[in-house]
Design a protein around this motif. Structure first.
Motif, short mmCIF file in Angstrom:
data_model
loop_
_atom_site.label_atom_id
_atom_site.label_comp_id
_atom_site.label_asym_id
_atom_site.label_seq_id
_atom_site.Cartn_x
_atom_site.Cartn_y
_atom_site.Cartn_z
N PRO A 8 0.85 -1.35 -0.03
CA PRO A 8 0.10 -0.02 -0.01
C PRO A 8 0.93 1.23 0.13
N ILE A 9 0.35 2.29 -0.87
CA ILE A 9 1.01 3.56 -0.86
C ILE A 9 0.27 4.54 0.06
N ASP A 10 0.96 5.14 0.95
CA ASP A 10 0.21 6.13 1.81
C ASP A 10 1.26 7.36 2.00
N ASP A 11 1.11 8.31 1.12
CA ASP A 11 1.95 9.58 1.36
C ASP A 11 1.30 10.73 2.06
N GLY A 12 0.19 10.73 2.95
CA GLY A 12 -0.39 11.46 3.34
C GLY A 12 -1.06 12.30 2.59
N CYS A 15 -2.86 11.34 -0.53
CA CYS A 15 -2.35 10.51 -1.51
C CYS A 15 -2.19 9.24 -1.10
N GLY A 16 -2.35 8.36 -2.19
CA GLY A 16 -2.28 7.04 -1.68
C GLY A 16 -3.02 5.97 -2.48
N ARG A 18 -4.51 2.21 -1.78
CA ARG A 18 -4.74 1.10 -0.69
C ARG A 18 -4.10 -0.49 -1.32
N ARG A 38 -4.18 1.91 -9.48
CA ARG A 38 -5.30 0.80 -9.03
C ARG A 38 -5.82 -0.05 -10.15
N TYR A 75 1.42 7.22 -10.92
CA TYR A 75 1.12 7.64 -9.39
C TYR A 75 1.97 8.78 -9.06
N CYS A 77 1.85 11.92 -5.92
CA CYS A 77 1.32 12.67 -4.96
C CYS A 77 1.43 14.12 -5.20
N ARG A 93 -3.92 9.19 -6.48
CA ARG A 93 -4.96 8.33 -6.05
C ARG A 93 -4.55 6.91 -6.86
#
Length: 168
Positions: A8-12, A15-16, A18, A38, A75, A77, A93
């Motif tokens: 999973p990507i979560d750049d805050g 952004c990201g 799942r 996605r 992708y 952010c 996203r």
């Protein structure tokens, strides 16, 4: 398609992705270089290539085959159009991919550029591929549609009310 699931990507900052996938081939023999997105984006890309892009190429350049996509941004952010204020980009996203060019099986590269008045077969092919993209993606910004989209085709799967699509 050939892909691998990724972490999973979560750049805050909103952004990201799942459940991202990294797509090496959008369809068998059509390289995409490991672009992160996605599944829904990859599926739209595969259908567009199979149902619109390759058939259009068959008419415009008989005997040629799409061998790859040269992606612009996948992708990333950031805000829309790389602005410092405003809405978050669908790239942030995993919902978007920019197509900078098509690679053909003979080694040629068809670069995306404004072609509204281009009466060549390359121009007809690009306009057909772009118009057909609106059947598969909910946002299609063709080269030349605005200042931020001069040298690539932006495609995304943003869900809007009542199935609305934005295609330019």
């Amino acid at each position: 398609a050939k892909f691998r699931t990724a972490e999973p990507i979560d750049d805050g900052k909103g952004c990201g992705i799942r459940q991202p996938i990294e797509v090496s081939e959008a369809l068998p023999g059509i390289a995409l270089g490991g672009a992160a997105m996605r599944c829904k984006t990859a599926l739209a890309m595969a259908h567009w290539l199979k149902d619109t892009v390759q058939p259009a190429l068959n008419i415009a350049m008989p005997g040629r085959r799409i061998a790859g996509i040269v992606p612009g941004s996948t992708y990333d952010c950031r805000l829309r159009n790389g602005a410092s204020t405003g809405k978050i980009s669908e790239h942030a996203r995993g919902n978007a991919i920019d197509v900078a060019a098509f690679k053909l099986d003979n080694g040629e590269t068809l670069e995306m550029k404004p072609r509204a008045e281009d009466s060549t077969m390359e121009g007809a092919f690009q306009r057909t591929a772009t118009a057909g993209a609106c059947l598969h993606f909910t946002t299609v910004l063709s080269p030349g549609s605005d200042a931020a989209h001069q040298d690539h085709l932006h495609l995304d799967v943003l869900e809007r009310k009542n199935g609305y699509r934005y295609c330019r």
